[in-house]
Scaffold this active site. Sequence first.
Site: not given
Length: 218
Positions: A118, A46, A148
């Site tokens: 998600s 990611r 995040k």
Amino acid sequence: MGLPFESGMLRSYFIAGTQDIKDKHKTLEEVVKQALEAGITAFQYREKGPTSLTGDAKAKMAQALRELCADYQVPFIVDDDVALAVQTNADGVHVGQKDERVTQVLKEIGETMFVGLSCDTKAQIEIANQTAGISYIGSGPVYPTGSKADADPVIGVDSLANLVKVSQLPVVAIGGITEENIQELPKTGVAGTAVISMIAQSDDVFRTVKVMNTTFKN
């Protein structure tokens, strides 16, 4: 066709990009290799944020990490980049509610890799239950997280347990998980935990992964 999806892959799921490695003496590849040696069951690449890799540099890193995961027979999953997932022959791709529509992703990759989605509300999970091709759900953040910048509001342990009850798919918990609070999660019914900083910033990766694997033994 890469590794087939199994719910056991969610037990100790590591997510990371170059932006998550704060130790200047370590590279992302070195940390991922350590985590693989320690026994993680899945890895998601990611790259997000102002310091993250793009273009050819991102593709080169993804290929190197994909080969590392293949050496350990651990699934390599790409976050929100179907083209990169296809380019690297990834085992899976993970998308969020704000990313490319999961129905389009499923159309693009067919049966060549598995798909994670998600979901942090009952409504989102109910839609996922009716969408053929999704393999697992990622739910969170369970706890406050600094990993995040675009993280959704914290859902908490009780809400996580309620989401698991609604889901017809295996759920992996994510967000703010530490070696201390991970012990609260098996009671929710999740299949495992997905973590970023817990491994990326650990002073002992082998200890950290052992905690994850012993917390979720099945």
